[in-house]
Design an enzyme around this catalytic site. Structure first.
Site, PDB file in Angstrom:
ATOM      1  CB  VAL A 180     -10.692 -10.774   5.312  1.00 61.77           C
ATOM      2  CG1 VAL A 180      -9.365 -11.262   4.746  1.00 61.77           C
ATOM      3  CG2 VAL A 180     -10.470  -9.845   6.502  1.00 61.77           C
ATOM      4  CB  ILE A 181     -11.061 -10.569  -0.568  1.00 62.55           C
ATOM      5  CG1 ILE A 181     -12.073  -9.439  -0.752  1.00 62.55           C
ATOM      6  CG2 ILE A 181     -10.994 -11.461  -1.807  1.00 62.55           C
ATOM      7  CD1 ILE A 181     -11.627  -8.374  -1.744  1.00 62.55           C
ATOM      8  CB  SER A 204      -0.904   0.024   1.236  1.00 63.07           C
ATOM      9  OG  SER A 204      -1.578   1.277   1.304  1.00 63.07           O
ATOM     10  NE  ARG A 247     -12.987  -0.135  -8.304  1.00 55.92           N
ATOM     11  CZ  ARG A 247     -13.693   0.900  -8.715  1.00 55.92           C
ATOM     12  NH1 ARG A 247     -14.000   1.866  -7.880  1.00 55.92           N
ATOM     13  NH2 ARG A 247     -14.083   0.978  -9.962  1.00 55.92           N
ATOM     14  CB  SER A 248      -4.797  -3.647  -8.548  1.00 58.56           C
ATOM     15  OG  SER A 248      -3.577  -3.611  -9.218  1.00 58.56           O
ATOM     16  CE1 TYR A 261       1.610   5.719 -10.461  1.00 60.85           C
ATOM     17  CE2 TYR A 261       3.669   6.810 -11.035  1.00 60.85           C
ATOM     18  CZ  TYR A 261       2.956   5.914 -10.247  1.00 60.85           C
ATOM     19  OH  TYR A 261       3.603   5.215  -9.260  1.00 60.85           O
TER      20      TYR A 261
END
Lengths: 530, 530
Positions: A268-269, A139, A213-214, A442
């Site tokens: 938690v996925i 993260s 959501r990469s 970016y």
């Protein structure tokens, strides 16, 4: 207790471990010396010298958690806890290098499977203990730093199996803790690939991709991770939720999309069913040069809207092109576009694409810049380490907007950053993800290492975030919300949007133990979970 | 009061008005006589002869609502209320034709704009009055029939503007009440199309497409309506929620997807920002014949997974092919596939597709079957009217699943239907929407008009729904949930999925006035909205 657990996959005070260090290219090092007043290198404080507040785990909670995962999987050593306590934002690295973290978890748990995750969440709810899920720990938005007086980290590394492959439907069930490279290795054994290659690829996990959501470098061809997910299993304090019986449905709102991007706040996925594709027979990456960022952006838009759509499409602005070129020993000005094709017949795809790019004023640079890009596609965060080592300060931020808003957004973010950063500073930008209706931007910021790095970072970050919202962009295209973007996310979603999500959270996590303060405001007080 | 309002866009007791009636093809009429015991035609009871329970609007609520929309836009005549009281499922038509509806709204309101919708919802919350949004009225799943002791209908027909077009981003803002053909007409003025052409196209509205997650006949090329929506404005009893600042974002769960498919339970969608595309220069629809449904399905899967992807791709099973063929004077067996191409160079697209279909065993039938299909693409519901007139009973149902589950799903639904229907009955099926990982199945059922049509319908519907869930399908691919699928939807979403959505509902509609009992279970009692 497994005190070896501190050997995190990624680095401490760095993106990767020291063995992965990439030296700064000579030209960049030289440029740094010319532009910035460089301070002496700062070496990270060792992992076991970290100090941080960490209320101990209450006895009853420790006993309950140990009963669930086993004593070997409750890690309470300082190093293990420090390694799990933050991510890879530049402030995270500053804190790690300084040996002072905002907080440490009371313990790191490594459950074996979905059922253990479920039991851990129920125990945490019962004991009113906050719990932070951990995948690859990559993260860059404070996604591992909850607002809680004491918490445990739920490290999913043991959920690392390819559960099933359905070659007819071209789907695969992947456990959440699988690192991306291992997932690709396992899928390749069946002839398949996910095609999801974000910059965090080397360390990030499947569950993390879903929770945040990469979006990967090949999103033009393979789509965002959102688009790859056809099913999810989620452990919540109230039990298991499974979703995804079909590629598409009109049966109510798409519940998959409620958990994609939920950043551990709803549950938690534990596994993800993904769409897979055959490993491409051929790959070809090439470079194109455009006279200006505006001209290159127009060409990218043309491909995104009218096709043909390459697999990889990215465009650096003039500054990034110059610095990238300096690093790679080139320097012919303009803007560099990388165009990549993966598939059965890349020659045809490349020819079709080239015809359009030539019409748009593009100048073909051949495969060399593309191959350079592919060879160095994961380098940027290592270069940030090298910059920090050299006494410079680097950070990235990103957004997206509709095409018509993009030029204004580009200008507004640069202006805000230059207003908040010391002179001299550099702001680089590229378009890395394109859609029919818009694209991402970016930004990379480089400046001299400031005296109060985190305060300086925060001032620049706030200015950039304000500018992004004012110019119509989204607060994050693929880094997520975490804690760093939470306040701007609340503005973007609006009070009713936040209330709607808090309604979901109350339903699934009535005790409010899941990632408090990450994504959504932490509840003022925990409600009764019964 | 505008008593002319009963002139609904679509028909009473029918799909379209009597002027749109399509006669049964001779061959079908003949087949019906041979197969079924045909009863005499049943003509619909006139609109103003309808009887139904309808508690009157309390004085205070009437005054408040009249104050908001104006007296001319509060329609309390029996015919206006009857026309708004149900949709187009076969039981709806049976009730309409018999002149007995389950309930009538106390009034039909036609607000002028978003602010009036907002004020109406706030007033309904204050007066604890249920409110049902109405677009084209084409629901085939009981989406207009709330569980409430008295309600008003919010007819969005005056929200019928194209608000803005952004030709650079290729987006357009469309008000929710715009009927699809009018939306296309307005967009065509700017050179754009939505490309969304479901069977309800002639009557359905933009807001309805969004609220029910519609999917059109050209979904292979244009995507589902979900995929077209880049932004939404939603009026809720608590205020306005706007979402969609970029084509894609990692800022939390995608809130757009929370309202797509929410069927009016969370709020009223008042405008939709959609991705648009240039009106295609060329269109070409053609027919292909496959020896069996299995062979044709394999070919469809090949195109969906490996490309090239046509714009329209549908495949009828043997029975539907035979009956379609009978209706169009052909009868050469096998399975008919319709392949459509829209775009700048359909000859190339058709050639690329043809190469693959030949490899898959397809036999080219040329453009005639494709043109026939295109000319009659909206006929099916009119033919249902003709069948009802002729004394036969027809209904459709649909589902979707991953490719590997599709054959089992096909068999299970047919078996369940044959088990629940009288002998003789016919069950037709086609694949109408394809994805990389799976496809939809659309079933049409024809039987003799039974003595207790609604009870008979319910028995067959329940058997089919049970079979769909047991065989791994979703309860609806594009018809939605409404009231007819609600109980199966609750099983599909699971108790925690339903609780999560109820959490959203409580947050946005604390009084529980929005579409009670549609999509989600009606609350046991309304909560305090303060």
């Amino acid at each position: 207790m497994d005190e070896k657990r501190e050997e995190a996959r990624s680095g401490w005070g760095r993106w990767g471990g020291p063995e992965h260090a990439r030296p700064l290219p000579d030209a960049v090092a030289k440029l740094l010396k010319q532009v910035f007043e460089v301070t002496p290198p700062r070496a990270p404080v060792p992992l076991d010298a970290v100090t941080a507040p960490a209320p101990p785990l209450p006895e009853a909670a420790l006993a309950a958690l140990t009963g669930i995962v086993g004593a070997d999987h409750v890690h309470t050593g300082a190093a293990a806890r420090a390694a799990a306590a933050s991510g890879k934002s530049t402030p995270d690295l500053v804190h790690q290098r300084g040996g002072e973290l905002p907080a440490l978890p009371a313990a790191v748990l490594t459950p074996a499977d979905h059922d253990q995750v479920l039991a851990v969440l129920a125990a945490c709810a019962e004991h009113r203990l906050a719990v932070v899920p951990l995948g690859g720990g990559t993260s860059v938005v404070g996604g591992l730093i909850p607002q809680a007086d004491g918490y445990v980290t739920l490290d999913l590394r043991r959920l690392d199996r390819l559960v099933a492959v359905d070659p007819v439907s071209r789907t695969a069930v992947l456990q959440a803790g699988l690192p991306a490279p291992r997932a690709e290795e396992l899928l390749a054994g069946h002839g398949f690939t996910l095609g999801h290659v974000p910059q965090s690829y080397e360390y990030a996990t499947i569950g993390g991709f879903a929770a945040t959501r990469s979006s990967g470098q090949a999103s033009a061809g393979y789509g965002r991770f959102d688009d790859m997910v056809v099913g999810l299993t989620v452990a919540t304090p109230r039990g298991t939720l499974s979703t995804g019986r079909a590629p598409a449905s009109a049966a109510g709102p798409d519940l998959r999309r409620l958990f994609l991007g939920s950043e551990g706040a709803f549950g938690v996925i534990t596994d993800v069913t993904v769409r897979v594709r055959p490993v491409p027979a051929q790959r070809r990456y090439e470079g194109w040069r455009f006279e200006s960022f505006a001209e290159g952006t127009a060409a990218a838009r043309r491909l995104a809207q009218d096709g043909p759509r390459p697999t990889v499409l990215r465009l650096s602005d003039e500054v990034e092109t110059m610095l990238g070129a300096a690093g790679r020993g080139r320097g012919d000005g303009g803007c560099l576009m990388i165009v990549g094709h993966e598939g059965a017949d890349v020659a045809r795809a490349a020819a079709d694409t080239a015809a359009v790019l030539r019409e748009c004023g593009g100048q073909e640079l051949g495969p060399e810049p593309g191959e350079q890009w592919a060879a160095h596609r994961f380098d940027a965060p290592y270069l940030r380490d090298a910059l920090l080592d050299a006494g410079a300060f680097a950070e990235t931020l990103e957004t997206a907007a509709f095409w018509s808003a993009l030029p204004g957004l580009y200008d507004a973010v640069r202006e805000a950053l230059f207003g908040a950063l010391p002179v001299p500073s550099m702001v680089l930008c590229h378009v890395s993800h394109v859609y029919e209706t818009g694209a991402s931007l970016y930004f990379t910021v480089v400046t001299a290492y400031p005296d109060e790095p985190v305060a300086r970072w925060r001032a620049a970050k706030e200015a950039a975030c304000d500018a992004i919202l004012a110019a119509g962009g989204t607060i994050s295209h693929h880094h997520g919300v975490g804690t760093d973007h939470r306040d701007w996310y609340a503005r973007e979603a609006g009070p009713l949007g936040v209330d709607a999500l808090l309604g979901v959270k109350r339903a699934l996590d009535p005790a409010g133990v899941l990632n408090p303060g990450i994504l959504l405001p932490a509840p003022a007080r925990a409600e009764d979970p019964s």
